[in-house]
Write an enzyme that holds these catalytic residues in place. Structure first.
Site, PDB file in Angstrom:
ATOM      1  N   GLY A 122       0.808  -1.213   0.000  1.00 25.41           N
ATOM      2  CA  GLY A 122       0.000   0.000   0.000  1.00 25.41           C
ATOM      3  C   GLY A 122       0.844   1.266   0.000  1.00 25.41           C
ATOM      4  CG  ASN A 144      -5.616   4.035   8.483  1.00 23.59           C
ATOM      5  OD1 ASN A 144      -5.940   5.022   7.828  1.00 23.59           O
ATOM      6  ND2 ASN A 144      -4.586   4.044   9.299  1.00 23.59           N
ATOM      7  CD  GLN A 167      -7.588  -0.497   6.935  1.00 26.53           C
ATOM      8  OE1 GLN A 167      -8.436  -1.316   7.297  1.00 26.53           O
ATOM      9  NE2 GLN A 167      -6.338  -0.550   7.364  1.00 26.53           N
ATOM     10  CB  SER A 177      -1.787  -3.295   1.121  1.00 26.45           C
ATOM     11  OG  SER A 177      -0.794  -4.026   1.796  1.00 26.45           O
ATOM     12  CG  HIS A 226      -0.106  -6.491   5.096  1.00 24.17           C
ATOM     13  ND1 HIS A 226      -0.406  -6.070   6.363  1.00 24.17           N
ATOM     14  CD2 HIS A 226       0.367  -5.394   4.451  1.00 24.17           C
ATOM     15  CE1 HIS A 226      -0.112  -4.783   6.490  1.00 24.17           C
ATOM     16  NE2 HIS A 226       0.355  -4.347   5.330  1.00 24.17           N
ATOM     17  CB  THR A 257      13.475 -10.153 -10.277  1.00 23.46           C
ATOM     18  OG1 THR A 257      14.558  -9.891 -11.160  1.00 23.46           O
ATOM     19  CG2 THR A 257      12.991 -11.576 -10.449  1.00 23.46           C
ATOM     20  CB  CYS A 273       2.045   3.962  11.609  1.00 23.63           C
ATOM     21  SG  CYS A 273       1.221   3.095  10.290  1.00 23.63           S
TER      22      CYS A 273
HETATM   23  C1  PLP Z   1      -1.953  -0.393   5.867  1.00 26.27           C
HETATM   24  C2  PLP Z   1      -2.285   0.823   5.097  1.00 26.27           C
HETATM   25  C3  PLP Z   1      -1.378   1.373   4.182  1.00 26.27           C
HETATM   26  C4  PLP Z   1       0.014   0.824   4.005  1.00 26.27           C
HETATM   27  O1  PLP Z   1       0.025  -0.421   3.372  1.00 26.27           O
HETATM   28  P1  PLP Z   1       1.349  -1.330   3.466  1.00 26.27           P
HETATM   29  O2  PLP Z   1       1.091  -2.447   2.535  1.00 26.27           O
HETATM   30  O3  PLP Z   1       1.443  -1.769   4.888  1.00 26.27           O
HETATM   31  O4  PLP Z   1       2.482  -0.465   3.032  1.00 26.27           O
HETATM   32  C5  PLP Z   1      -1.775   2.473   3.449  1.00 26.27           C
HETATM   33  N1  PLP Z   1      -2.985   3.012   3.602  1.00 26.27           N
HETATM   34  C6  PLP Z   1      -3.897   2.516   4.460  1.00 26.27           C
HETATM   35  C7  PLP Z   1      -5.238   3.148   4.570  1.00 26.27           C
HETATM   36  C8  PLP Z   1      -3.569   1.413   5.250  1.00 26.27           C
HETATM   37  O5  PLP Z   1      -4.467   0.932   6.110  1.00 26.27           O
END
Ligand code: PLP
Length: 380
Positions: free
Chosen positions: A72, A152, A180, A200, A202, A238, A326
């Site tokens: 993300g 988030n 999100q 993202s 994860h 890569t 964070c």
């Molecule tokens: C988690 C998050 C990100 C960052 O994503 P990563 O894959 O962890 O770098 C960016 N924006 C929002 C709203 C998020 O919740």
């Protein structure tokens, strides 16, 4: 110790077992570089393109519009710095909100140091950025609008379709950080007036360190990572094949049972909200009551220190968060909570619970019992 109850799915999610199984061959025998022409390389290439197909399908997008990234943060950086740079001869003004993720806010601050001007729109008390405010902020030199799909911390879902229509009317590119929202709520690029969208893996039970940027056909995105010809020469390096394969599987799984999962999460969330607000005195819900992510509940408790509450919750085996992952370690009040104007007696006592499709009612009951006990303890 008690069993762990994980209610911090907005920070990250547990990777699904089926995702790991799908990835395993690409961490072993299928190790080929997708840019090579022989068998094992082509196996990687095909797996990567299958993931691109799956993800494009979930968004009703074309596969040419999906660019794989490291997550993300990279997608947000690319969208904002890329468009700002590409259109620097057109204008130097960007519109965003004051409650964006730091990947957006800090990209904008970086651009300000380079001479760009950024308008940070303040949301209302529920966290909603109004399309009228976006409209009013537009200048002749505005080149990009970036407003998150869903926040988030407090879970508020923004009026993205309306904001996108405002952007379209003024021929300004529109980016949304949907990290999100993607795979949590249905999104269709066929109907959403959005030009760029970040996601993202994860955050939806896929592996960490992989994500994508949707770039609408016709938007001329400059390269972000310079080097080889990967991702049509726009994002060299890569490819993270195993990660991309895992993200594709996670996207597929998330969309298979989405409606049922959303219903479950909303039911659990509303149950949690009702019980907390009724059973814990001096508690409040942050964010919008209905325009919010299915699994998100963000509360503030008057006269309670959130950091202390998190420690007591953890002693009961409950993983929650003070807002954004964070910011943990800092006892500062979250900037999102500040921007929403949460009263000062409440703001320091803010806790986010974020559930997923696997969260059970029994887990929520344990969390509520722990909250009741520990909020009372801290108020003594
Ligand atoms: C988690 C998050 C990100 C960052 O994503 P990563 O894959 O962890 O770098 C960016 N924006 C929002 C709203 C998020 O919740």
């Amino acid at each position: 110790m008690n069993q762990q109850i994980y209610l911090d799915n907005a920070a990250t999610t547990r990777m699904a077992d089926a995702v790991r199984v799908e990835m395993e061959p690409y961490l072993g025998e299928n190790f080929g570089n997708a840019s090579t022409s022989y068998g094992v390389g082509q196996v990687s290439k095909e797996a990567m393109e299958k993931s691109r197909d799956i993800i494009a399908g979930t968004l009703q997008a074309n596969k040419e519009e999906i660019f794989f990234t490291s997550g993300g943060s990279e997608s947000d950086n690319w969208a904002i710095k890329g468009i700002a740079g590409a259109l620097k001869n057109v204008g130097h003004h960007i519109i965003t909100s004051s409650i964006e993720h730091h990947a957006v806010l800090n990209s904008c601050e970086y651009l300000e140091r380079l001479g760009y001007e950024v308008t940070y729109l303040k949301p209302d008390a529920y966290g909603i950025v109004s399309p009228e405010a976006v409209q009013a902020a537009i200048r002749p030199d505005t080149t990009l609008i970036s407003i998150m799909f869903a926040n988030n911390e407090v879970g508020t879902i923004e009026p993205i379709a309306q904001i996108g229509r405002v952007a379209r009317e003024h021929h300004i590119l529109f980016h949304t950080d949907a990290v999100q929202a993607y795979a949590q709520v249905p999104l269709s690029m066929a109907t959403l007036p959005v030009d760029l969208l970040s996601a993202s893996s994860h955050k939806f039970h896929g592996p960490k360190g992989v994500g994508f940027l949707y770039v609408r056909d016709g938007v001329n995105m400059p390269s972000f990572i310079h080097g080889g010809g990967q991702e049509k020469g726009k994002r060299a390096g890569t490819e993270n094949i195993a990660g991309i394969v895992g993200m594709g599987k996670a996207a597929e799984l998330a969309h298979e049972n989405m409606r049922r999962r959303i219903r479950w999460e909303i039911q659990l969330r509303n149950y949690l909200i009702e019980r907390v607000l009724h059973e814990i005195p001096d508690s409040r819900l942050n964010g919008h009551r209905s325009m919010r992510l299915p699994g998100n509940a963000n509360f503030s408790f008057k006269g309670v220190e959130g950091g202390a509450l998190l420690i007591l919750l953890e002693e009961d085996g409950i993983c929650a968060s003070g807002g954004s992952a964070c910011n943990t370690g800092e006892s500062r009040i979250s900037y999102v909570i500040e921007e929403l104007g949460v009263p000062m007696e409440y703001a320091p006592g803010t806790i986010r619970f974020s559930m997923c499709g696997d969260t059970t009612k029994a887990e929520v009951d344990v969390a509520i019992a722990s909250l009741k006990k520990n909020v009372a303890k801290l108020k003594l």
